[in-house]
Design an enzyme around this catalytic site. Structure first.
Site, PDB file in Angstrom:
ATOM      1  N   ARG A   1       2.621  -6.257   9.329  1.00 57.14           N
ATOM      2  CA  ARG A   1       1.870  -5.134   9.903  1.00 57.14           C
ATOM      3  C   ARG A   1       2.404  -4.729  11.273  1.00 57.14           C
ATOM      4  NH1 ARG A   1      -3.772  -7.484   7.580  1.00 57.14           N
ATOM      5  NH2 ARG A   1      -3.964  -6.176   5.721  1.00 57.14           N
TER       6      ARG A   1
ATOM      7  N   HIS B   1      -2.268  -5.458   1.606  1.00 57.77           N
ATOM      8  CA  HIS B   1      -3.565  -6.130   1.480  1.00 57.77           C
ATOM      9  C   HIS B   1      -3.286  -7.540   0.989  1.00 57.77           C
ATOM     10  CE1 HIS B   1      -7.626  -7.173   0.183  1.00 57.77           C
ATOM     11  NE2 HIS B   1      -7.042  -7.655  -0.904  1.00 57.77           N
TER      12      HIS B   1
ATOM     13  N   PHE C   1     -15.615   3.489   6.772  1.00 53.80           N
ATOM     14  CA  PHE C   1     -14.246   3.861   6.400  1.00 53.80           C
ATOM     15  C   PHE C   1     -13.996   3.839   4.895  1.00 53.80           C
ATOM     16  CE2 PHE C   1     -14.217  -0.701   7.568  1.00 53.80           C
ATOM     17  CZ  PHE C   1     -13.727  -1.275   6.404  1.00 53.80           C
TER      18      PHE C   1
ATOM     19  N   GLU D   1      -9.513 -11.245  -7.401  1.00 49.93           N
ATOM     20  CA  GLU D   1      -8.620 -10.088  -7.218  1.00 49.93           C
ATOM     21  C   GLU D   1      -7.414 -10.148  -8.151  1.00 49.93           C
ATOM     22  OE1 GLU D   1      -9.722  -9.130  -2.531  1.00 49.93           O
ATOM     23  OE2 GLU D   1      -7.692  -9.738  -3.028  1.00 49.93           O
TER      24      GLU D   1
ATOM     25  N   LYS E   1       0.822  -1.219   0.000  1.00 53.04           N
ATOM     26  CA  LYS E   1       0.000   0.000   0.000  1.00 53.04           C
ATOM     27  C   LYS E   1       0.863   1.279   0.000  1.00 53.04           C
ATOM     28  CE  LYS E   1      -3.961  -2.218   2.261  1.00 53.04           C
ATOM     29  NZ  LYS E   1      -5.010  -2.065   3.291  1.00 53.04           N
TER      30      LYS E   1
ATOM     31  N   ASN F   1      -2.059   0.223   6.679  1.00 52.13           N
ATOM     32  CA  ASN F   1      -1.550  -1.026   7.253  1.00 52.13           C
ATOM     33  C   ASN F   1      -0.652  -1.801   6.286  1.00 52.13           C
ATOM     34  OD1 ASN F   1      -3.552  -1.995   5.585  1.00 52.13           O
ATOM     35  ND2 ASN F   1      -4.607  -3.206   7.139  1.00 52.13           N
TER      36      ASN F   1
ATOM     37  N   TYR G   1     -12.423  -2.266  -3.855  1.00 54.72           N
ATOM     38  CA  TYR G   1     -12.927  -2.384  -2.476  1.00 54.72           C
ATOM     39  C   TYR G   1     -14.450  -2.296  -2.403  1.00 54.72           C
ATOM     40  CZ  TYR G   1      -8.343  -2.314  -0.166  1.00 54.72           C
ATOM     41  OH  TYR G   1      -7.092  -2.637   0.304  1.00 54.72           O
TER      42      TYR G   1
ATOM     43  N   ARG H   1      -1.640 -14.425   4.777  1.00 53.96           N
ATOM     44  CA  ARG H   1      -2.367 -13.729   5.847  1.00 53.96           C
ATOM     45  C   ARG H   1      -1.605 -13.841   7.180  1.00 53.96           C
ATOM     46  NH1 ARG H   1      -6.907 -11.558   4.442  1.00 53.96           N
ATOM     47  NH2 ARG H   1      -7.876 -11.551   6.487  1.00 53.96           N
TER      48      ARG H   1
ATOM     49  N   THR I   1      -5.303  -7.166  10.713  1.00 50.69           N
ATOM     50  CA  THR I   1      -5.619  -5.911  10.008  1.00 50.69           C
ATOM     51  C   THR I   1      -5.169  -4.702  10.811  1.00 50.69           C
ATOM     52  OG1 THR I   1      -7.548  -6.981   9.045  1.00 50.69           O
ATOM     53  CG2 THR I   1      -7.514  -4.583   8.958  1.00 50.69           C
TER      54      THR I   1
HETATM   55  P1  CMP Z   1      -7.464  -4.564   3.706  1.00 50.55           P
HETATM   56  O1  CMP Z   1      -6.979  -5.938   4.002  1.00 50.55           O
HETATM   57  O2  CMP Z   1      -6.865  -3.889   2.532  1.00 50.55           O
HETATM   58  O3  CMP Z   1      -9.060  -4.584   3.522  1.00 50.55           O
HETATM   59  C1  CMP Z   1      -9.862  -3.448   3.755  1.00 50.55           C
HETATM   60  C2  CMP Z   1      -9.099  -2.330   4.395  1.00 50.55           C
HETATM   61  O4  CMP Z   1      -9.864  -1.325   5.015  1.00 50.55           O
HETATM   62  C3  CMP Z   1      -8.247  -2.884   5.508  1.00 50.55           C
HETATM   63  O5  CMP Z   1      -7.185  -3.658   4.981  1.00 50.55           O
HETATM   64  C4  CMP Z   1      -7.836  -1.615   6.235  1.00 50.55           C
HETATM   65  O6  CMP Z   1      -6.673  -1.042   5.705  1.00 50.55           O
HETATM   66  C5  CMP Z   1      -8.985  -0.651   5.924  1.00 50.55           C
HETATM   67  N1  CMP Z   1      -9.700  -0.222   7.115  1.00 50.55           N
HETATM   68  C6  CMP Z   1      -9.779   1.058   7.533  1.00 50.55           C
HETATM   69  N2  CMP Z   1     -10.502   1.124   8.660  1.00 50.55           N
HETATM   70  C7  CMP Z   1     -10.903  -0.131   8.960  1.00 50.55           C
HETATM   71  C8  CMP Z   1     -11.688  -0.691  10.014  1.00 50.55           C
HETATM   72  N3  CMP Z   1     -12.205   0.057  11.000  1.00 50.55           N
HETATM   73  N4  CMP Z   1     -11.893  -2.023  10.004  1.00 50.55           N
HETATM   74  C9  CMP Z   1     -11.371  -2.802   9.010  1.00 50.55           C
HETATM   75  N5  CMP Z   1     -10.616  -2.315   7.985  1.00 50.55           N
HETATM   76  C10 CMP Z   1     -10.383  -0.988   7.972  1.00 50.55           C
END
Ligand code: CMP
Length: 140
Positions: free
Chosen positions: A104, A117, A59, A128, A11, A114, A51, A87, A93
């Site tokens: 992370r 992805h 968010f 994807e 990212k 973070n 997304y 993962r 996350t």
């Molecule tokens: P990702 O695995 O890319 O999938 C969705 C993304 O939303 C997640 O990682 C986070 O970077 C982002 N995100 C931002 N806020 C939140 C939240 N409150 N809960 C979960 N994902 C979030």
């Protein structure tokens, strides 16, 4: 033995801090092969489509803005149980909940920024991967 492909995105918070190589080293140390990779500037339309599943989450708009705030590196990782292994290497996350040694925990700035992805299932991985790569670009 199940050999899988999974999609990874490094990212903008990580590309901005020149962490692509350090993150790739984590994948390779975990036995994942990077079989395709490209650096891209996502458009708003691409980020919203990618997304889409989160479009009703509070968010969503901030996530889209963040994902277009700088370059990303999209990649296909291949290996035994690649979806699960990736993962595990990424960690939770929210970096506050991530285990020691994960990407992370070591690199992420926040739940939004973070650093990476990764696809959450084999079915989503296929979808994807096809969002960013043609079959002919996966070299193994
Ligand atoms: P990702 O695995 O890319 O999938 C969705 C993304 O939303 C997640 O990682 C986070 O970077 C982002 N995100 C931002 N806020 C939140 C939240 N409150 N809960 C979960 N994902 C979030």
């Amino acid at each position: 033995m199940t050999i899988e492909n999974t999609l990874s995105i490094i990212k903008p918070d990580a590309t901005r801090r020149n962490l692509t190589g350090s993150i790739n080293a984590k994948f390779e140390q975990a036995g994942l092969n990077i079989i395709a990779q490209k650096r891209l500037q996502l458009t708003k339309d691409m980020a919203q489509k990618f997304y889409e599943i989160h479009k009703d989450r509070p968010f969503f708009n901030d996530l889209v803005d963040f994902m277009i705030s700088g370059p990303v590196v999209t990649q296909v990782l291949r290996g035994e149980n690649a979806v699960k292994v990736n993962r595990e290497v990424m960690g939770a996350t929210n970096p506050k909940d991530a285990e020691k040694g994960t990407i992370r925990k070591e690199f992420a700035e926040s739940i939004e920024a973070n650093s990476v992805h990764g696809s959450d299932s084999l079915e989503n991985a296929k979808c994807e991967i096809s969002f960013f790569f043609a079959e002919i670009e996966l070299i193994y």
